[in-house]
Design a protein around this motif. Structure first.
Motif: not given
Length: 290
Positions: A4-9, A11-12, A15, A87, A91, A290
């Motif tokens: 989950k953390v990797e997926a959020e990283a 995605d960030t 974006r 968020k 951005y 968000d």
């Protein structure tokens, strides 16, 4: 948890990259097409350029683009944080800062001296920059915040209303400077609005009428993909005189292609009629920014 953390990283990073790319496109467009044609684009970008031109006319000095643009966007940013999403607004602030600084730093050059070409292609590139920004879950600031706020609050496609507001700004520019440039600027803004309307379909709706032998499976597909509900209508085929199932559902136009693909996979024999929906009254699920 780690995934989950990797997926959020990821995605960030994605974006952020899209927002920076959109900011660069917008800054280059401002220093090439917009400046070359002496145009006043719509929105807060146009208002910033208008104030710069007034500064030159009155005092012979062009104020920095960054200072004016960031100051003007203070209120829209507040609206974004309060009503749209933190968020999303964060951005958007990145977009405003990068595009403003890049506009001050990039050298200006003219791609063409034909004002009509400048207006048309400048509007096109402006729309592309805004569309990329919106796809990344952000906005270019100013009237984009207002358009998204109106779309979220009253569930309407408000870009044409923003175009009308921009025409007023361009009317002021025409009265102060040149009506010829103002009219070309309206062409620029019209091109930008129409291209953006085609590229960004988040707030546009599409009605689906699906005749299928697998209504429950198709409904579950729609629900899983879009979080939208559906209504099952029992009917009868006029030719074969056999009972048939009709699913009625309304989805976002940006979701239609994906839904249609999965409906075909669920029931290859499904018959789908897609109808453009201009307005709705009632509850309609809108994905959070968000």
């Amino acid at each position: 948890m780690r995934k989950k953390v990797e997926a959020e990283a990821v995605d960030t990073l994605k974006r952020t990259g899209m927002v920076v790319a959109a900011a660069i496109i917008m800054a280059v467009n401002l220093k090439t097409f917009v400046r070359a044609g002496g145009l006043i684009p719509g929105g807060f970008t146009g208002l910033t350029r208008l104030l710069q031109e007034i500064g030159v006319m009155l005092w012979g000095v062009e104020p920095p683009y960054t200072v004016i643009n960031v100051t003007l966007n203070a209120i829209p940013v507040f609206i974004g944080f309060k009503f749209i999403g933190k968020k999303f607004t964060g951005y958007s602030c990145l977009m405003i800062l990068v595009s403003s600084i890049a506009t001050d730093l990039f050298p200006g050059f003219a791609v063409t001296t034909d004002t009509l070409l400048v207006a048309v292609f400048g509007g096109l590139f402006n729309a592309v920059a805004i569309a990329v920004c919106l796809m990344a879950g952000a906005s270019s600031g100013g009237t984009d915040f207002i358009a998204i706020f109106l779309s979220e609050k009253w569930d309407m496609d408000s870009w044409n209303y923003v175009f009308a507001f921009n025409v007023i700004i361009l009317g002021v520019a025409g009265a102060l400077f040149s009506w010829e440039k103002a009219l070309y600027s309206i062409i620029f803004q019209f091109t930008s609005t129409q291209v953006l309307h085609s590229l960004h379909r988040r707030y546009q709706k599409q009605t689906l009428l699906i005749i299928t032998r697998k209504p429950q499976e198709v409904y579950e597909t729609i629900r899983e993909l879009t979080n939208h509900d559906a209504t099952l209508i029992k009917g009868e085929g006029c030719y074969m005189k056999k009972e048939c199932n009709i699913l009625y559902s309304v989805v976002g136009r940006d979701e239609v292609r994906r839904v249609l693909k999965h409906v075909r996979e669920t029931d290859p024999e499904a018959f789908v009629n897609m109808i453009r929906t201009d307005s709705l009254s009632g509850r309609f699920y809108q994905r959070p920014n968000d």
